[in-house]
Structure formats: C-alpha cells, structure tokens
Design an enzyme around this catalytic site. Sequence first.
Site, PDB file in Angstrom:
ATOM      1  N   HIS A  22     -14.015  -3.212  14.018  1.00 18.84           N
ATOM      2  CA  HIS A  22     -14.090  -1.824  13.570  1.00 18.84           C
ATOM      3  C   HIS A  22     -14.430  -0.924  14.761  1.00 18.84           C
ATOM      4  O   HIS A  22     -15.251  -1.283  15.611  1.00 18.84           O
ATOM      5  CB  HIS A  22     -15.164  -1.688  12.486  1.00 18.84           C
ATOM      6  CG  HIS A  22     -15.146  -0.390  11.759  1.00 18.84           C
ATOM      7  ND1 HIS A  22     -15.591   0.784  12.323  1.00 18.84           N
ATOM      8  CD2 HIS A  22     -14.728  -0.066  10.502  1.00 18.84           C
ATOM      9  CE1 HIS A  22     -15.458   1.774  11.449  1.00 18.84           C
ATOM     10  NE2 HIS A  22     -14.934   1.286  10.340  1.00 18.84           N
ATOM     11  N   ALA A  26      -7.128  11.644   3.050  1.00 20.87           N
ATOM     12  CA  ALA A  26      -8.046  11.877   4.168  1.00 20.87           C
ATOM     13  C   ALA A  26      -9.327  12.527   3.678  1.00 20.87           C
ATOM     14  O   ALA A  26      -9.307  13.526   2.974  1.00 20.87           O
ATOM     15  CB  ALA A  26      -7.375  12.763   5.215  1.00 20.87           C
ATOM     16  N   GLU A  81       0.848  -1.192   0.000  1.00 26.70           N
ATOM     17  CA  GLU A  81       0.000   0.000   0.000  1.00 26.70           C
ATOM     18  C   GLU A  81       0.881   1.238   0.000  1.00 26.70           C
ATOM     19  O   GLU A  81       1.861   1.327   0.734  1.00 26.70           O
ATOM     20  CB  GLU A  81      -0.908   0.043   1.233  1.00 26.70           C
ATOM     21  CG  GLU A  81      -1.789   1.305   1.244  1.00 26.70           C
ATOM     22  CD  GLU A  81      -2.717   1.380   2.435  1.00 26.70           C
ATOM     23  OE1 GLU A  81      -3.710   0.621   2.434  1.00 26.70           O
ATOM     24  OE2 GLU A  81      -2.462   2.185   3.348  1.00 26.70           O
ATOM     25  N   ALA A 102     -19.687   0.983   3.295  1.00 25.76           N
ATOM     26  CA  ALA A 102     -18.961   0.428   2.157  1.00 25.76           C
ATOM     27  C   ALA A 102     -19.780  -0.635   1.436  1.00 25.76           C
ATOM     28  O   ALA A 102     -19.666  -0.793   0.217  1.00 25.76           O
ATOM     29  CB  ALA A 102     -17.636  -0.157   2.626  1.00 25.76           C
ATOM     30  N   GLN A 104       4.404   6.981  15.139  1.00 24.16           N
ATOM     31  CA  GLN A 104       3.605   6.189  14.202  1.00 24.16           C
ATOM     32  C   GLN A 104       2.710   5.206  14.949  1.00 24.16           C
ATOM     33  O   GLN A 104       1.513   5.106  14.678  1.00 24.16           O
ATOM     34  CB  GLN A 104       4.540   5.442  13.248  1.00 24.16           C
ATOM     35  CG  GLN A 104       3.833   4.548  12.248  1.00 24.16           C
ATOM     36  CD  GLN A 104       4.811   3.665  11.491  1.00 24.16           C
ATOM     37  OE1 GLN A 104       5.948   3.450  11.911  1.00 24.16           O
ATOM     38  NE2 GLN A 104       4.373   3.128  10.374  1.00 24.16           N
ATOM     39  N   GLY A 121     -14.802   5.342   4.334  1.00 28.43           N
ATOM     40  CA  GLY A 121     -13.971   6.529   4.467  1.00 28.43           C
ATOM     41  C   GLY A 121     -14.124   7.175   5.830  1.00 28.43           C
ATOM     42  O   GLY A 121     -15.008   6.824   6.634  1.00 28.43           O
ATOM     43  N   THR A 150      -4.084   4.730  -1.635  1.00 27.36           N
ATOM     44  CA  THR A 150      -5.123   5.282  -0.786  1.00 27.36           C
ATOM     45  C   THR A 150      -5.750   6.518  -1.413  1.00 27.36           C
ATOM     46  O   THR A 150      -5.222   7.109  -2.357  1.00 27.36           O
ATOM     47  CB  THR A 150      -4.591   5.623   0.621  1.00 27.36           C
ATOM     48  OG1 THR A 150      -3.693   6.735   0.525  1.00 27.36           O
ATOM     49  CG2 THR A 150      -3.872   4.442   1.234  1.00 27.36           C
TER      50      THR A 150
END
Length: 285
Positions: free
Chosen positions: A147, A51, A17, A123, A210, A108, A48
């Site tokens: 989730h 944002a 990714e 989704a 991170q 999203g 991706t």
Amino acid sequence: MRIADKFKQGKTIFSFEVFPPKKTSPVETILNALEQMKELSPDYFSITYGAGGSNPGKTLEIASKIKNEYGIEALAHLTCINSNKEDIDKVLEDLQKENIENILALRGDIVPDLEPKTDFRYASELCEYIKTKGNFNLAGACYPEVHVDAENQVEDIINLKKKVDNGAEFLISQLFFDNSAFYRFYESTKIAGINVPIEAGIMPVTNKKQIERMVSMCGVSLPGKFSKIMQKYENNPEALRDAGIAYAIEQIVDLIANDVDGIHLYTMNNPYVATKIKGAINNLL
C-alpha cells in the site's frame, strides 16, 4: 449468496469490477455495458463507491440491478474515511433493503481540501463495525506491491491481518503486471496466518494515459516486457488495446495454472475487453 461461499465450490472465481457514472451523468450511461457483461456470467460484479465516497446512491442502484434483476451477486464498495457511523448506518440499511449482503470494506481516498472524519481511520475498523450491524459478507483489499501509505510490506501485512481478523472473509488484490510479485505476496500472507481466499486483480491496459494514471496512483511496477509493449504501440491505439488484452490473458492463464483463488477483472466498464478476455480463458475456469 455470500461470495465467500463461492470460493468453497472448488473452481476459480472470475469477477468483474465496474464503476458508477460521474455525478453529472445518469446511471443509464452504464446500463448498456452491464447488459453486455452480464451475458459473460461472472461469479459476481463489484461496484465502486466513487471518488471520495461521492456516489453511494449510484453504487446502490447499480448493485441492486445486478443482484435483483440480473440474478448475479453484487459486491458493493463502501469507504469510511469521509463517513461517520451515522453515514455508514444509513448505507448499511439501504443495502439490506435491496438484499445486498456483500460489501468490500475500504478506507477510501483522502480527498484534498476535505477534512477526513474521525470515526474510522482504517478499513479494519470499518470491518469491525459492520460486523456488529448485521450478517454481511465482508471483503477487503490487499496490495501485492505494498500500500502506498505503508512503510514496508511487513507493516502492510500486519495491517492486512487486522482486516481479516476483524471480519474480512476474502480479499481482492490491487492491480499488478508482474505475477511473481503476486506470488511473493501470497506466500507472505500465508506465513502471516492469513488464510482467506485472495483474488488477483487484473487490469487490461488499453491506452497509455490509463497506465500512467495507474502507476502514479498505485505505485505498481512495470516489467520490461510490459514497458516494451507500451513503447512499441503507444501511437497505435488499436494495437495497444489488443496488446494490453493479450498481456492480461497471459497473466491470467499463468495465475490459473498456479491455482489462484480467483481473478478480479478491472473492466473499466468496457464490454469489448471483458468479452475478449472471458472468451480466451473460458475453458480454464
């Protein structure tokens, strides 16, 4: 080529990714990283959406370069919470023009101070809509540790089944650091009748900020072994980077030994990390 067909070839899929540069940066800022990572011959790249679904143009440009110049399959992310049907139609039309047939359909991020649009809430609804618009190969996201918006794993698995029933032909998992969590989740999907390939999402942690960001965003658990590594090397950036790579390699070796369908590496646009990991596991793929 439809990425779903790659899973039928009898080998462990290995994919990367990458993400587009910020709005204010030119797309060229990622090209050097892509040039290096393409030499590692991943089965595909996913790109991706930015944002809040803010970068469709750059996603398309990068996906087109990967597909049409590098000859590697591209999986374009597509979010829907801030899009109406007309917005989605335009993106699908652009993807078709660039010969991009693989899409990761996502709800999203809900953006603060931006009222979500109402054509798509989930989704699964996006999957259902895209299936009426052309012969796209759809992927969906899944969450081994549930989730963040789901009440519990049962609800999460039910929603995942809707996504698959509405057209998702393979799944890519959120990152995790405890393989046993992935194995429990995988078993639950099979019990629920979800019989599509599932790639394990692995993120090599290369700095403390991170991991703190990922934990707060995704709610992933940190095994004791992983936490000790972070604590021991948090003030030694190079040692932490190398320890994070080693931990990811250990995860991947175990997953491949247990016949995982695929490994999806969250590269963070870092060719060094991708190269080290691919080199360590190349003979296992």
